[in-house]
Design a protein around this motif. Structure first.
Motif, PDB file in Angstrom:
ATOM      1  N   GLU A 412       0.835  -1.138   0.065  1.00 18.58           N
ATOM      2  CA  GLU A 412       0.024  -0.082   0.198  1.00 18.58           C
ATOM      3  C   GLU A 412       0.972   1.318  -0.104  1.00 18.58           C
ATOM      4  O   GLU A 412       0.279   2.467   0.119  1.00 18.58           O
ATOM      5  CB  GLU A 412      -0.953  -0.058   1.341  1.00 18.58           C
ATOM      6  CG  GLU A 412      -1.834  -0.798   1.184  1.00 18.58           C
ATOM      7  CD  GLU A 412      -3.044  -0.751   2.019  1.00 18.58           C
ATOM      8  OE1 GLU A 412      -2.957  -0.597   3.343  1.00 18.58           O
ATOM      9  OE2 GLU A 412      -4.286  -0.597   1.705  1.00 18.58           O
ATOM     10  N   TRP A 413       1.925   1.093  -0.079  1.00 11.34           N
ATOM     11  CA  TRP A 413       3.013   2.180  -0.540  1.00 11.34           C
ATOM     12  C   TRP A 413       4.184   1.768  -1.246  1.00 11.34           C
ATOM     13  O   TRP A 413       4.393   0.723  -1.685  1.00 11.34           O
ATOM     14  CB  TRP A 413       3.455   2.743   0.932  1.00 11.34           C
ATOM     15  CG  TRP A 413       4.155   1.586   1.907  1.00 11.34           C
ATOM     16  CD1 TRP A 413       3.394   0.947   2.612  1.00 11.34           C
ATOM     17  CD2 TRP A 413       5.622   1.464   1.988  1.00 11.34           C
ATOM     18  NE1 TRP A 413       4.412  -0.236   3.153  1.00 11.34           N
ATOM     19  CE2 TRP A 413       5.663   0.166   2.727  1.00 11.34           C
ATOM     20  CE3 TRP A 413       6.765   1.911   1.266  1.00 11.34           C
ATOM     21  CZ2 TRP A 413       6.964  -0.168   3.082  1.00 11.34           C
ATOM     22  CZ3 TRP A 413       8.054   1.455   1.566  1.00 11.34           C
ATOM     23  CH2 TRP A 413       8.100   0.173   2.686  1.00 11.34           C
ATOM     24  N   GLY A 414       4.970   2.724  -1.770  1.00 11.68           N
ATOM     25  CA  GLY A 414       6.192   2.307  -2.685  1.00 11.68           C
ATOM     26  C   GLY A 414       5.722   2.546  -4.089  1.00 11.68           C
ATOM     27  O   GLY A 414       4.715   2.949  -4.379  1.00 11.68           O
ATOM     28  N   TRP A 417       3.024   0.628  -5.911  1.00  9.37           N
ATOM     29  CA  TRP A 417       1.461   1.208  -5.394  1.00  9.37           C
ATOM     30  C   TRP A 417       1.338   2.501  -6.049  1.00  9.37           C
ATOM     31  O   TRP A 417       0.245   2.876  -6.602  1.00  9.37           O
ATOM     32  CB  TRP A 417       1.582   1.248  -3.881  1.00  9.37           C
ATOM     33  CG  TRP A 417       0.555   2.107  -3.397  1.00  9.37           C
ATOM     34  CD1 TRP A 417      -0.757   1.586  -3.334  1.00  9.37           C
ATOM     35  CD2 TRP A 417       0.492   3.300  -2.779  1.00  9.37           C
ATOM     36  NE1 TRP A 417      -1.551   2.555  -2.692  1.00  9.37           N
ATOM     37  CE2 TRP A 417      -0.751   3.721  -2.799  1.00  9.37           C
ATOM     38  CE3 TRP A 417       1.637   4.459  -2.928  1.00  9.37           C
ATOM     39  CZ2 TRP A 417      -1.086   5.211  -1.983  1.00  9.37           C
ATOM     40  CZ3 TRP A 417       1.226   5.768  -2.304  1.00  9.37           C
ATOM     41  CH2 TRP A 417      -0.001   6.094  -1.921  1.00  9.37           C
TER      42      TRP A 417
ATOM     43  N   ARG B  57      10.087   7.232   0.643  1.00  9.49           N
ATOM     44  CA  ARG B  57       9.955   5.709   0.200  1.00  9.49           C
ATOM     45  C   ARG B  57       8.378   5.313   0.125  1.00  9.49           C
ATOM     46  O   ARG B  57       8.093   4.662  -0.903  1.00  9.49           O
ATOM     47  CB  ARG B  57      10.356   4.817   1.188  1.00  9.49           C
ATOM     48  CG  ARG B  57      12.216   4.863   1.496  1.00  9.49           C
ATOM     49  CD  ARG B  57      12.658   4.966   0.348  1.00  9.49           C
ATOM     50  NE  ARG B  57      12.591   3.986  -0.588  1.00  9.49           N
ATOM     51  CZ  ARG B  57      12.773   3.791  -1.996  1.00  9.49           C
ATOM     52  NH1 ARG B  57      13.139   4.875  -2.821  1.00  9.49           N
ATOM     53  NH2 ARG B  57      12.609   2.700  -2.773  1.00  9.49           N
ATOM     54  N   ILE B  58       7.548   6.120   0.715  1.00 16.25           N
ATOM     55  CA  ILE B  58       5.959   5.864   0.468  1.00 16.25           C
ATOM     56  C   ILE B  58       5.562   6.426  -0.584  1.00 16.25           C
ATOM     57  O   ILE B  58       4.832   5.657  -1.473  1.00 16.25           O
ATOM     58  CB  ILE B  58       5.257   6.526   1.967  1.00 16.25           C
ATOM     59  CG1 ILE B  58       5.692   5.953   3.198  1.00 16.25           C
ATOM     60  CG2 ILE B  58       3.913   6.338   1.707  1.00 16.25           C
ATOM     61  CD1 ILE B  58       5.328   6.561   4.358  1.00 16.25           C
ATOM     62  N   PHE B  59       5.820   7.531  -1.280  1.00 17.72           N
ATOM     63  CA  PHE B  59       5.560   8.213  -2.369  1.00 17.72           C
ATOM     64  C   PHE B  59       6.792   8.559  -3.071  1.00 17.72           C
ATOM     65  O   PHE B  59       7.065   9.835  -3.152  1.00 17.72           O
ATOM     66  CB  PHE B  59       4.598   9.254  -2.292  1.00 17.72           C
ATOM     67  CG  PHE B  59       3.553   9.676  -3.021  1.00 17.72           C
ATOM     68  CD1 PHE B  59       2.104   9.148  -3.082  1.00 17.72           C
ATOM     69  CD2 PHE B  59       4.158  10.053  -4.389  1.00 17.72           C
ATOM     70  CE1 PHE B  59       1.219   9.475  -4.080  1.00 17.72           C
ATOM     71  CE2 PHE B  59       3.004  10.368  -5.308  1.00 17.72           C
ATOM     72  CZ  PHE B  59       1.727   9.776  -5.242  1.00 17.72           C
ATOM     73  N   PRO B  60       7.285   7.776  -3.832  1.00 15.15           N
ATOM     74  CA  PRO B  60       8.808   8.125  -4.521  1.00 15.15           C
ATOM     75  C   PRO B  60       8.542   8.955  -5.422  1.00 15.15           C
ATOM     76  O   PRO B  60       7.635   8.955  -6.167  1.00 15.15           O
ATOM     77  CB  PRO B  60       9.416   6.590  -4.533  1.00 15.15           C
ATOM     78  CG  PRO B  60       8.266   5.623  -4.600  1.00 15.15           C
ATOM     79  CD  PRO B  60       7.071   6.185  -4.018  1.00 15.15           C
ATOM     80  N   ASP B 135      13.246   0.671   3.051  1.00 14.67           N
ATOM     81  CA  ASP B 135      12.201   0.095   2.701  1.00 14.67           C
ATOM     82  C   ASP B 135      12.016  -1.409   3.545  1.00 14.67           C
ATOM     83  O   ASP B 135      10.854  -1.258   4.157  1.00 14.67           O
ATOM     84  CB  ASP B 135      12.023  -0.790   1.392  1.00 14.67           C
ATOM     85  CG  ASP B 135      11.679   0.515   0.223  1.00 14.67           C
ATOM     86  OD1 ASP B 135      11.649   1.667   0.609  1.00 14.67           O
ATOM     87  OD2 ASP B 135      11.726   0.259  -1.147  1.00 14.67           O
ATOM     88  N   GLU B 142       5.067  -1.705   9.459  1.00 12.34           N
ATOM     89  CA  GLU B 142       3.910  -1.319   8.391  1.00 12.34           C
ATOM     90  C   GLU B 142       2.656  -1.158   9.409  1.00 12.34           C
ATOM     91  O   GLU B 142       1.627  -0.564   9.263  1.00 12.34           O
ATOM     92  CB  GLU B 142       3.572  -2.245   7.388  1.00 12.34           C
ATOM     93  CG  GLU B 142       4.285  -1.821   6.020  1.00 12.34           C
ATOM     94  CD  GLU B 142       4.054  -2.966   5.153  1.00 12.34           C
ATOM     95  OE1 GLU B 142       4.066  -2.488   4.040  1.00 12.34           O
ATOM     96  OE2 GLU B 142       3.627  -3.975   5.616  1.00 12.34           O
ATOM     97  N   PHE B 147       3.224   4.432  11.524  1.00 14.48           N
ATOM     98  CA  PHE B 147       3.426   4.297  10.168  1.00 14.48           C
ATOM     99  C   PHE B 147       1.999   4.622   9.466  1.00 14.48           C
ATOM    100  O   PHE B 147       2.053   5.258   8.262  1.00 14.48           O
ATOM    101  CB  PHE B 147       3.877   2.837   9.716  1.00 14.48           C
ATOM    102  CG  PHE B 147       4.037   2.911   8.216  1.00 14.48           C
ATOM    103  CD1 PHE B 147       5.180   3.112   7.514  1.00 14.48           C
ATOM    104  CD2 PHE B 147       3.023   2.159   7.283  1.00 14.48           C
ATOM    105  CE1 PHE B 147       5.422   3.109   6.179  1.00 14.48           C
ATOM    106  CE2 PHE B 147       3.167   2.187   5.722  1.00 14.48           C
ATOM    107  CZ  PHE B 147       4.551   2.614   5.358  1.00 14.48           C
ATOM    108  N   ARG B 151       1.694   7.243   6.452  1.00 10.50           N
ATOM    109  CA  ARG B 151       1.271   7.062   5.041  1.00 10.50           C
ATOM    110  C   ARG B 151       0.197   8.113   4.857  1.00 10.50           C
ATOM    111  O   ARG B 151       0.172   8.673   3.772  1.00 10.50           O
ATOM    112  CB  ARG B 151       0.789   5.572   5.075  1.00 10.50           C
ATOM    113  CG  ARG B 151       0.248   5.316   3.548  1.00 10.50           C
ATOM    114  CD  ARG B 151      -0.288   3.709   3.577  1.00 10.50           C
ATOM    115  NE  ARG B 151      -0.808   3.537   2.339  1.00 10.50           N
ATOM    116  CZ  ARG B 151      -2.197   3.865   1.833  1.00 10.50           C
ATOM    117  NH1 ARG B 151      -3.151   4.633   2.849  1.00 10.50           N
ATOM    118  NH2 ARG B 151      -2.625   3.647   0.742  1.00 10.50           N
TER     119      ARG B 151
END
Lengths: 583, 220
Positions: A412-414, A417, B57-60, B135, B142, B147, B151
């Motif tokens: 749900e991230w990365g 996603w 890393r969550i929204f790269p 990561d 997670e 976290f 996120r």
């Protein structure tokens, strides 16, 4: 405690109900009317700068401050209740206009048999009903409420297409609805790409799609009170926001302009009502905390409790008016028949962009083939159904981000996603439902023994959970949602069946919480009579969704307003002429 | 008085204008040069660097377009945590705090700013790790409340109005084709079905013609 000048009528709560009552009473009598509201005044001019998804849709800037007051919840009388610490399954309003400022405008009528549900189910199913079912008749027939539905529809300006005019089915409207005496005051909204896909698919499957009735005006409209509002601009900042052009029916643009001119009307804001004061079976006024924190006693001849549904019951309990319901013995009436609404939704992943940021709170197409009198008949174990609809309510860029067909990505991230979420962005529609929630003996309200509000008063405690019946309703609706979604040419996600496993306070369902101070035919089984007058106190009226013996399908605001207008007639045309119990 | 903390960013990393190649690949044209020194309201510089690295890393930033770094998500989160939301001004925080079933949501005592401070500490030397190691560390937390917030806040900082400090240059809105909070689609709503309506994004301040104060900046 300082005592101030008595008034004829004092109303607790300056939301849709309280201000509608004030409008009727001040127009038709010379009585002095005071509305006491805990929140602050509002004006349309503030709403343009409120087109901010973060503060308003995600942080609930217009709603009750939960740090001061919330409710607690437990799944059963055996479990321990904990506070609803942050917003989740419903959104109580505050301030002038209350939740009537940030609602979506959807304005359904309930079905005729819903008003006599206990009798209807007994006739239809004989002695085979679940033992713990607590549904009751409203003490009011559809024929009796119909003129008030029509008045409420004119007052707020509902746009739609009638499906049943005087008993004659009309194609293009909801052909399953009760008979209407009139066509809707104005036509329905324009439709979007997504809603037209739904309409075509539903019609192709043999269902009967209709435009969802709504009080977000489809064009300029002047109501019988002489209030003119402009048509909706489809900006999408609607539900959870105030409408800056006043196209949505909101007390600030619908009722306040009239009330501001009335000499016998007064509104006191920043004043939090604490108790209904009573002596020898008669209400004598109410107490409130004013903006300085001082406790004030306001004497009045007539007291009307008109706050949000849960707060109505809570105020009566804190004031020791009426007999609290005891779930173990079934005795007592105050707090019984707590209902929410049965929600189900299915995501549809489509080929083309939807421009889902455009829309209005009430813009949509629905079907009611699985609702009303016979819609559920081929589904074993389902007593009552709900609507199925696709709404283009205006999707925010944050809330609308991240829907991906199940199984397409692992995380749900990365990067993966993000790529998938961007690829699917603005191509996801949601088919949703709101079904009738039946009343059960084990779902009720009482005062929490542990948790307090900012003044040290007990919070309202909800004892509430879903049963096998709601899960069966959800399964039925999910199945049809999926069928329509596929017919729309989309990839269909699984329905959210987890939502009905156990009642959850973390996920928004609707603000359609009802019951607790219910209306009915006898003081042994209800708190107020069919005029919403308290059975034990003739000069006390308790008006709002708290009066519903169980919840209907579709949004309750129109029914609340119809009951409010009828209560006003009872008070003005009957009670004032001959004070005493009306029923 | 507490020493003022800053986050120093290369101007070229923030905002910009997003263009697309014929093959549909996003290309970001840089709008600024030099260094930008952002005064921090809640984080220390070291904490901000950890949060920035985690959001990235969550929204790269990658082949599918710019991410949390270009949107200045860390600035958004810093302001939120410094404001009433971060202090739990609008959450019911009276005791007793009792662990309950998942259907009752977060029942803890700690406010978002405390959850962050503790969560960041547990990430340790995160900012100095290679992407793969970052990561792995994030996958290990997670399911934590920290976290989950991180996120959610990353998405908020990507796509909420720039008045809140993120979505720099409306880069997030450019990425998803969101035109901003426009006052009317009366003419457009039922036109061109199935075709994306695309306009250069406008922020709320641009649309109403004056600065708008976010809830995080409200006094009291």
């Amino acid at each position: 405690m300082p005592q101030i000048k008595p008034v004829d009528v004092v109303i607790a709560g300056g939301g849709f109900v309280g201000l509608t009552l004030a409008k009727e009473i001040t127009a038709r009598t010379s009585l002095s009317v005071l509305v006491v509201e805990r929140g602050q005044p509002r004006k349309l001019a503030d709403y343009a700068a409120g087109m901010d998804e973060l503060d308003y849709a995600l942080r609930f800037r217009m709603m009750q401050n939960l740090s001061e007051e919330t409710a607690t919840h437990r799944h059963s009388a055996k479990a321990a209740a904990v506070p609803i610490r942050q917003y989740g399954s419903f959104n109580p309003g505050t301030g002038v206009g209350g939740a009537g400022e940030h609602w979506g405008g959807i304005s359904y009528r309930f079905y005729p048999e819903a008003f006599r549900l206990a009798s209807f189910l007994r006739e239809k199913h004989g002695g085979t009903l679940p033992e713990n079912l607590a549904v009751q008749d409203w003490g009011l027939s559809y024929e009796e409420i119909e003129p008030y539905y029509w008045r409420a529809e004119q007052m707020i300006g509902v746009g739609g297409r009638a499906g049943n005019l005087g008993g004659k089915a009309v194609d293009g409207g909801n052909v399953f609805e009760g008979p209407r005496s009139h066509e809707y005051p104005i036509p329905p909204h324009k439709q979007t790409y997504a809603t037209t896909l739904f309409e075509k698919a539903a019609r192709g499957l043999g269902y009967h799609p209709y435009p969802v009735p709504t009080a977000t005006l489809s064009r300029t409209y002047t109501n019988p009170d002489g209030v003119t509002r402009t048509g909706c601009a489809y900006c999408g900042y609607c539900t959870r926001y105030g409408c800056m052009i006043g196209a949505k029916a909101q007390p600030t643009n619908l009722l306040m302009p009239l009330l501001a001119k009335r000499k016998n009307f007064e509104l006191r804001t920043g004043c939090s009502v604490r108790r209904v004061v009573h002596q020898d079976g008669k209400a004598t006024g109410l107490t409130y905390r004013d903006e300085t924190g001082a406790e004030v006693f306001q004497p009045a001849q007539i007291v009307i409790v008109a706050s949000w549904t849960l707060n109505n019951s809570r105020l009566l309990m804190l004031s020791r008016v009426g007999q609290p319901y005891d779930a173990a013995t079934g005795k007592g009436t105050l707090g019984k028949n707590l209902t929410h609404q049965v929600s189900q939704a299915t995501r549809v992943f489509l080929d083309k962009p939807l421009n889902a940021f455009m829309g209005a709170g009430g813009l949509g197409i629905g079907i009611s083939d699985f609702d009303g009198k016979e819609g559920v008949d081929r589904f074993a174990g389902v007593l009552r159904g709900g609507n199925i609809r696709l709404m283009s309510t205006g999707e925010g860029p944050v809330g609308g981000f991240g829907a991906i067909p199940p199984g397409e990505v692992q995380s749900e991230w990365g990067s993966d996603w993000k790529k998938a979420a961007l690829a699917w962005h603005d191509r996801v529609a949601s088919i949703s439902s709101e079904a009738e929630h039946l009343a059960y003996r084990q779902n009720y309200l009482d005062l929490d023994p542990t948790y307090k509000d900012q003044y040290g008063d007990a919070l309202m405690r909800l004892t509430l959970d879903w049963t096998a019946h709601e899960r069966a309703q959800g399964a039925m609706l999910g199945q049809i949602q999926g069928q329509i979604g596929k017919a729309m040419g989309g990839r269909v996600g699984p329905p959210n069946s987890r939502l009905l496993e156990r009642y959850t306070v973390t996920q928004y369902q609707s603000t359609h919480v009802n019951g607790g101070a219910i209306m009915g035919t006898a003081p042994e089984s209800s708190v107020v009579n069919p005029w919403l007058q308290h059975w034990q106190m003739a000069n006390l009226w308790v008006v709002g969704g708290s009066a519903f013996p169980q919840n209907g399908s579709g949004n309750p605001t129109l029914t609340i307003l119809a009951l409010t207008l009828r209560a006003a007639d009872g008070l003005i045309d009957r009670y004032l002429k001959k004070p005493g119990e009306l029923a | 008085m507490k020493r003022r903390e800053f986050l120093t960013l290369p101007g070229s990393s923030l905002g910009g204008v997003l263009l697309y190649t014929l093959a549909g690949e996003p290309v970001r044209m840089q709008a600024q040069t030099g260094e930008i020194k952002v005064p921090l309201r809640f984080f220390t510089s070291a904490e901000a660097r950890v949060v920035q690295a985690a959001c990235d890393r969550i929204f790269p930033s990658d082949a599918s377009g710019p991410g949390a770094t270009e949107a200045g998500v860390v600035i958004y989160i810093d302001r939120q945590l410094a404001g009433p939301y971060g202090r739990d001004k609008y959450r019911y925080t009276k005791p007793p705090f009792v662990e309950s079933v998942p259907e009752h949501g977060y029942q803890g005592k700690a406010a978002p700013r405390e959850i962050y401070r503790e969560g960041i500490q547990k990430l340790g030397d995160f900012a100095s790790l290679a992407p793969a190691a970052r990561d792995e560390k994030l996958r290990g937390i997670e399911t934590s409340t920290f976290f989950r917030l991180l996120r959610q806040h990353t998405i908020e900082g990507m796509f909420s109005d720039p008045l809140h400090g993120g979505n720099a240059g409306m880069i997030g809105w450019q990425l998803i084709g969101y035109p901003g909070p426009r006052m009317s689609y009366r003419e457009e709503i039922d036109k061109a079905p199935g075709q994306a309506y695309r306009q250069k994004p406008a922020s709320l301040a641009q649309i109403v013609g004056h600065p708008v104060t976010g809830w995080e900046d409200e006094k009291g």
